[in-house]
Design an enzyme around this catalytic site. Structure first.
Site, mmCIF file in Angstrom:
data_model
loop_
_atom_site.group_PDB
_atom_site.id
_atom_site.type_symbol
_atom_site.label_atom_id
_atom_site.label_comp_id
_atom_site.label_asym_id
_atom_site.label_seq_id
_atom_site.Cartn_x
_atom_site.Cartn_y
_atom_site.Cartn_z
ATOM 1 N N GLY A 67 0.817 -1.213 0.000
ATOM 2 C CA GLY A 67 0.000 0.000 0.000
ATOM 3 C C GLY A 67 0.845 1.254 0.000
ATOM 4 C CE1 TYR B 85 -10.295 -0.308 5.987
ATOM 5 C CE2 TYR B 85 -11.323 1.034 7.699
ATOM 6 C CZ TYR B 85 -10.217 0.688 6.941
ATOM 7 O OH TYR B 85 -9.010 1.335 7.150
#
Length: 295
Positions: free
Chosen positions: A14, A166
């Site tokens: 990421g 999430y």
């Protein structure tokens, strides 16, 4: 702050966008070798070009962390191209707006945010042990406080909500951190911690989230004192990666002012052990890891 990181090799997932990208550049400016993992080749190419005049280097490794075979191929490449990894930093994440599945048939948010962390750590943990200061760092979030781990329906097959998915994945991140720390043998020397980087609305994290979630994120970002800048989040992440303070503690959830208690479920031994076993089954490995190092 350590200014010279020329002896550090850091694997950062990421790292092509958001505060991960800021962290990658900052680390390379201080001399580190940063192996950045991301999906977007064009972003990776511009990032490596940006690093040409820095003291350290940034190498880009294209990988879709939703795919378990790709994760295994990535680990093989890393072990071939780097003599050792000093820090394994799991910063990749997404929030899928609708329930979708990975190439392996796993709910996508769980696959990328939790199982990729679990499997890549399994594949590279021994490669960390050659470092004098080996660390595993996971980007978690305070949003975990709204979640519950329904271990009988971890993939949200009955009822899907993107924000719940999430939040649940971030709770799983913390439970994984605590359980890995508990399982590491005394001779491992590896530390493992997770961090809440703050609420960073300017990232691409919620690019696939529902319209409702994206609107909520945008509104929250406008409230004074709520949002965290990408630079501030990057600095918080970097502190766990390289600062001496976090080389001598393990199994911690780190907030803005240091270690804080996550929700009790994250540290509950029965919950985290069962999550560990389920995760092992979902990625097709034995749950009996890590193993003691061989000197």
């Amino acid at each position: 702050m350590i200014d010279d990181l020329s002896d550090r090799t850091i694997l950062l997932t990421g790292g092509t966008s958001g505060f991960g990208r800021v962290a990658a550049v900052d680390l390379a400016q201080r001399g580190a070798t940063v192996a950045v993992v991301g999906r977007d080749e064009s972003k990776g190419a511009t990032l490596t070009e940006q690093s040409e005049d820095l003291a350290g280097t940034i190498a880009f490794h294209q990988a879709d962390l939703a795919s378990q075979s790709t994760i295994r191929s990535l680990a093989t490449t890393v072990k071939r191209e780097y003599d050792r990894i000093d820090v394994l930093a799991h910063n990749a994440g997404l929030s899928a707006g609708t329930r979708r599945e990975s190439p392996d048939g796993i709910e996508l948010t769980l696959a990328v945010n939790h199982l990729a962390t679990y499997l890549l750590t399994y594949e590279l943990l021994d490669h960390l042990r050659d470092s004098s200061d080996p660390r595993v760092v996971v980007t978690a979030s305070d949003i975990h406080r709204r979640a519950t781990l329904d271990l009988d329906d971890l993939q949200l097959t009955d009822e899907y909500d993107s924000l719940d998915a999430y939040a649940r994945s971030k709770l799983a991140n913390i439970a994984f951190t605590v359980e890995l720390d508990a399982r590491l043998p005394d001779d491992a020397a590896v530390t493992v911690n997770c961090v809440h980087p703050g609420f960073v609305p300017s990232t691409d994290l919620f690019r696939e989230a529902s319209l409702r979630t994206r609107l909520l994120v945008r509104i929250a970002g406008l409230v004074p004192g709520v949002a965290t800048s990408k630079q501030a989040a990057a600095e918080r992440l970097q502190s766990l990666l390289v600062e001496p303070t976090y080389g001598s503690m393990s199994g911690q959830y780190i907030g803005s002012d240091g270690p804080v208690d996550p929700v009790p479920e994250a540290t509950n031994q029965a919950v985290r052990r069962r999550l560990w076993r389920i995760s092992a089954e979902l990625v097709g490995i034995t749950p009996d890891w890590p193993t003691p190092s061989i000197n």
